[in-house]
Design a protein around this motif. Structure first.
Motif, mmCIF file in Angstrom:
data_model
loop_
_atom_site.group_PDB
_atom_site.id
_atom_site.type_symbol
_atom_site.label_atom_id
_atom_site.label_comp_id
_atom_site.label_asym_id
_atom_site.label_seq_id
_atom_site.Cartn_x
_atom_site.Cartn_y
_atom_site.Cartn_z
ATOM 1 N N THR A 74 12.842 -0.367 -4.904
ATOM 2 C CA THR A 74 11.797 0.404 -4.231
ATOM 3 C C THR A 74 10.492 0.447 -5.018
ATOM 4 O O THR A 74 9.419 0.153 -4.481
ATOM 5 C CB THR A 74 12.287 1.840 -3.973
ATOM 6 O OG1 THR A 74 13.533 1.782 -3.299
ATOM 7 C CG2 THR A 74 11.290 2.608 -3.143
ATOM 8 N N THR A 95 7.055 -1.377 -3.998
ATOM 9 C CA THR A 95 5.898 -0.506 -3.781
ATOM 10 C C THR A 95 4.687 -1.003 -4.567
ATOM 11 O O THR A 95 3.593 -1.162 -4.021
ATOM 12 C CB THR A 95 6.229 0.932 -4.207
ATOM 13 O OG1 THR A 95 7.303 1.422 -3.400
ATOM 14 C CG2 THR A 95 5.024 1.845 -4.043
ATOM 15 N N PHE A 98 0.560 -1.294 0.441
ATOM 16 C CA PHE A 98 0.919 0.056 -0.009
ATOM 17 C C PHE A 98 -0.146 0.598 -0.962
ATOM 18 O O PHE A 98 -0.576 1.752 -0.844
ATOM 19 C CB PHE A 98 2.280 0.041 -0.702
ATOM 20 C CG PHE A 98 2.752 1.401 -1.128
ATOM 21 C CD1 PHE A 98 3.559 2.155 -0.299
ATOM 22 C CD2 PHE A 98 2.368 1.938 -2.362
ATOM 23 C CE1 PHE A 98 3.989 3.417 -0.681
ATOM 24 C CE2 PHE A 98 2.796 3.201 -2.746
ATOM 25 C CZ PHE A 98 3.605 3.940 -1.898
ATOM 26 N N GLU A 153 5.172 -1.339 3.418
ATOM 27 C CA GLU A 153 4.809 -0.171 2.627
ATOM 28 C C GLU A 153 5.416 1.112 3.204
ATOM 29 O O GLU A 153 5.767 2.034 2.460
ATOM 30 C CB GLU A 153 3.285 -0.037 2.531
ATOM 31 C CG GLU A 153 2.558 0.159 3.851
ATOM 32 C CD GLU A 153 2.138 -1.150 4.496
ATOM 33 O OE1 GLU A 153 1.250 -1.125 5.345
ATOM 34 O OE2 GLU A 153 2.738 -2.192 4.152
ATOM 35 N N ALA A 204 9.000 1.271 2.145
ATOM 36 C CA ALA A 204 9.074 1.699 0.746
ATOM 37 C C ALA A 204 8.968 3.219 0.630
ATOM 38 O O ALA A 204 9.636 3.840 -0.190
ATOM 39 C CB ALA A 204 7.968 1.024 -0.072
ATOM 40 N N VAL A 205 8.122 3.831 1.472
ATOM 41 C CA VAL A 205 7.958 5.285 1.433
ATOM 42 C C VAL A 205 9.258 5.984 1.798
ATOM 43 O O VAL A 205 9.634 6.995 1.195
ATOM 44 C CB VAL A 205 6.830 5.731 2.385
ATOM 45 C CG1 VAL A 205 6.821 7.247 2.554
ATOM 46 C CG2 VAL A 205 5.480 5.278 1.860
#
Length: 549
Positions: A189, A193, A199, A323, A326-327
Motif C-alpha cells: 500500500t 501510494t 495519488f 490512488e 490505495a486510500v
C-alpha cells in the motif's frame, strides 16, 4: 508470575519487539510478491489475463512447501551462533543482497522492463504487453526471494517459542500479525501510494508532477539496505536464548526462593539432531488430531480465493482509480494492527470457559450462536472469522456488480469499497491470529520450529493451491462478444476482427461472478458440513493428543 495471563509480561517486551521486527522483514518481500507485482502487472497492461497472474502466484509456493526443509533448519546449526540465529543471520543477509540486485536489474530494464519508465513518465510505455514483461522470469526471481523468506520464517517461528516465556506465548501470534501486516502494508500500500503520481498530485502536492516519489527499483534497494542493517543488529546485539531470571512476584504469597521465569526451549541436543527431528516430524503427521487439522487447513480457504485474489484487480480493470484503491487500504491498516492485538486476547479468553464469551451477550440468542460457531473454545475467533470472510466474499460480488457504468465513483460507492475491504481484512486477521494462537498452544517445543512450520505451512497451502485454479476459472467462464452497428458477412470471433469490422468487443458474461459464487457455495457446504464440527472436536483435545514424545 503475571497476575493477568492475557497481558504481555514486562520481561517479554524486548523479545516481543524483536519478533515484530523479524516478521516485519518477512512482510516486505511478501507484500511485493502477493500484492505489488500483480497490481503493477495488471495496471501496466490490462491485457494481462488472470491466468497469467495465476502463473506469477507460483512465486508464493515456497511458503507452502517449506515443511520439506524445515527439519534441516531445526537441526543443523552452529552451537556458537545459536540454533535460530545460525539461519536467521545468513538468510537475511542473502535476502537483502538479492533485493538490492533486483533493484539494480529493474532500474536497467533487465527485469520487469518498463516499470520504472512508467513511474518516471506517468504513462505506460508503448508496446507494453504481457509477453514483453516476461512474467516467467519475474516469477523465478521472486520465487527465490520468497524461498529465503520461508526459510527465515521457519527459524523465527521456532525462536518465538523459545524467547518468549510461557505466560506470554500467545503473543507470538500477535507479533507475527503486527510485523507481517506492517511489512506487507509498507511494500504494497505505502509503496503504491508513493509510486503513484495521481495519488501524490491529488492528495499531497500543490504543484502536479508526472511521477511519484519512489520507483520500484528505488524501493527494492531501500528494502535490501534495511535487511542488511537489521541483520547487523541481530548479529551483534542479540542472544540466542534469554537468561532465566527470577520471576517478579505480584503478591507476597507468590514469593518463592528460586522461582524462575518458565521458558519453552529444549536443552537436549539429542532431540535437535536431524534424524530425530525427521522421525518426530513423521510421528506428528501420524497423529489423528494433526491429520484432521491438515484436512481443515487444506480446504478451508478455497471459499475466499476469488474475492481475495481478484476483487481489487477487477475494480482496477473496471476503472477504479489506483490512488483511490490505495486510500481504502490506508484506512484499513490501523484497524488490522489494533484488532490483531485484541484478537490475541480474545483467543486466550476463549480457551477459558469460565470467562464471559460471545454466548453471554444478551443481544444474541445462544441457539443462533451455537448454530454458527458451536460452543466457545480456542478456535471460536477462527470460526467467526471464516463466516466473516464468507460475508465479505459475497459483498464483493455486489460491489463489482454495482460498479458505476459511467465510471464516476460516488462517495457512497467509495464507502462500500472501504467497508468491504475492512470486513474482509479484519476477518482475515481474526482467523490468522486465532489459528496462530492455537498452533502456539498445541506445538511440541521439542521440535518447535518444525512443528510450527508444519502447522503454518498447512494453513498457507490452503490459500496457495487453489489460487491458480480459481484465477484460471475466471478467464474460462468469461464470455466475450462483438457489438456491431451494421451487419457483416464474416463471423466475428476475435477482438481484432471485431475492431476491424467497426464493432465493440464487450464482456457478455463476467467469469468473476460465476467463480466467486462457486467458491462461496463450496465454502458454506464445507463449513456447516465438516469444518465447524471438526473444529469443535479439536479444541477440546488434551495437550497430549498433539505431542509425539
Amino acid at each position: 508470575m503475571s497476575e493477568n495471563p492475557c497481558q504481555l509480561a514486562k520481561h517479554d517486551v524486548k523479545p516481543f519487539c524483536l519478533l515484530v521486527l523479524l516478521y516485519f522483514l518477512q512482510g516486505v518481500p511478501v507484500g511485493l510478491t502477493f500484492g505489488t507485482v500483480p497490481f503493477l502487472l495488471k495496471s501496466m497492461t490490462k491485457n494481462t489475463t488472470f491466468t497469467q497472474l495465476g502463473v506469477f502466484t507460483m512465486a508464493t509456493y515456497p511458503y507452502s512447501l517449506k515443511i520439506l526443509w524445515s527439519p534441516i533448519v531445526d537441526s543443523i546449526y552452529s552451537r556458537k551462533t545459536g540454533r535460530r540465529r545460525s539461519w536467521i543471520i545468513p538468510v537475511q543477509l542473502l535476502s537483502g543482497t538479492i533485493l538490492w540486485i533486483l533493484g539494480v536489474a529493474v532500474s536497467k530494464d533487465l527485469i520487469f522492463a518498463g516499470v520504472d519508465e512508467s513511474y518516471q513518465s506517468g504513462t505506460v510505455p508503448q508496446n507494453t504487453s504481457p509477453s514483453s514483461l516476461n512474467i516467467p522470469s519475474l516469477t523465478v526471481c521472486f520465487l527465490s526471494l520468497i524461498a529465503l523468506c520461508a526459510t527465515q520464517d521457519i527459524a523465527v517461528d521456532g525462536w518465538a517459542l523459545e524467547i518468549l516465556s510461557k505466560e506470554s506465548l500467545s503473543y507470538a501470534s500477535t507479533a507475527q500479525t503486527v510485523g507481517l501486516n506492517t511489512g506487507y502494508f509498507l511494500s504494497f500500500t505505502i509503496f503504491l501510494t508513493f509510486n503513484s503520481a495521481d495519488f501524490m498530485n491529488k492528495y499531497i502536492r500543490t504543484v502536479p508532477l508526472q511521477h511519484g516519489i519512489v520507483s520500484l527499483s528505488g524501493f527494492l534497494k531501500l528494502a535490501g539496505l534495511l535487511y542488511l542493517v537489521v541483520t547487523l543488529y541481530i548479529a551483534l546485539f542479540t542472544k540466542e536464548k534469554p537468561t532465566k531470571i527470577p520471576a517478579l512476584p505480584t503478591k507476597k504469597s507468590d514469593e518463592k526462593i528460586g522461582d524462575l521465569i518458565d521458558y519453552n526451549y529444549d536443552t537436549n541436543p539429542a532431540h535437535q539432531s536431524l534424524a530425530n527431528v525427521y522421525r518426530s516430524f513423521f510421528k506428528v503427521l501420524k497423529l489423528p488430531s494433526v491429520q484432521s487439522l491438515m484436512i481443515i487447513h487444506f480446504f478451508s480457504k478455497f471459499a475466499f480465493q476469488c474475492n481475495e485474489g481478484a476483487t481489487n484487480l477487477k475494480l482496477l480493470e473496471r476503472g477504479f482509480k489506483r490512488e483511490d484503491l490505495a486510500v481504502t487500504v490506508l484506512i484499513d491498516f490501523p484497524f488490522e494492527i489494533i484488532f490483531g492485538y485484541y484478537v490475541a486476547k480474545w483467543s486466550g479468553d476463549s480457551s477459558d470457559q469460565t470467562r464471559p464469551g460471545l454466548s453471554s451477550n444478551p443481544v444474541f440468542s445462544n441457539r443462533i450462536i451455537r448454530f454458527l460457531v458451536g460452543k466457545t473454545g480456542t478456535l471460536t475467533p477462527w470460526l467467526w472469522g471464516f463466516l466473516g470472510r464468507l460475508t465479505a466474499a459475497f459483498l464483493a460480488n455486489v460491489l463489482i456488480a454495482k460498479f458505476p457504468v459511467d465510471g464516476e465513483i460516488t462517495r457512497g460507492y467509495f464507502c462500500m469499497v472501504v467497508f468491504q475491504h475492512l470486513l474482509g481484512s479484519f476477518m482475515s486477521t481474526v482467523q490468522f491470529v486465532g489459528i496462530c494462537s492455537f498452533h502456539t498452544q498445541i506445538a511440541d517445543p521439542v521440535i518447535g520450529g518444525t512443528y510450527m512450520t508444519l502447522l503454518n505451512t498447512l494453513s498457507n497451502l490452503g490459500g496457495t493451491w487453489p489460487r491458480l485454479l480459481v484465477l484460471s476459472m475466471i478467464d474460462r467462464f468469461t464470455k466475450y462478444g462483438c457489438v456491431l452497428t451494421k451487419k457483416v458477412e464474416n463471423d466475428i470471433v476475435t477482438e481484432a476482427s471485431c475492431s476491424a469490422a467497426g464493432g465493440d468487443w464487450v464482456t457478455i458474461r463476467d467469469g468473476y461472478f460465476v467463480t466467486n459464487l462457486f467458491c462461496i457455495t463450496v465454502g458454506c457446504w464445507l463449513y456447516f458440513g465438516f469444518i465447524k464440527k471438526k473444529a469443535q472436536q479439536l479444541q477440546k483435545l488434551p495437550p497430549s493428543s498433539w505431542q509425539c514424545h
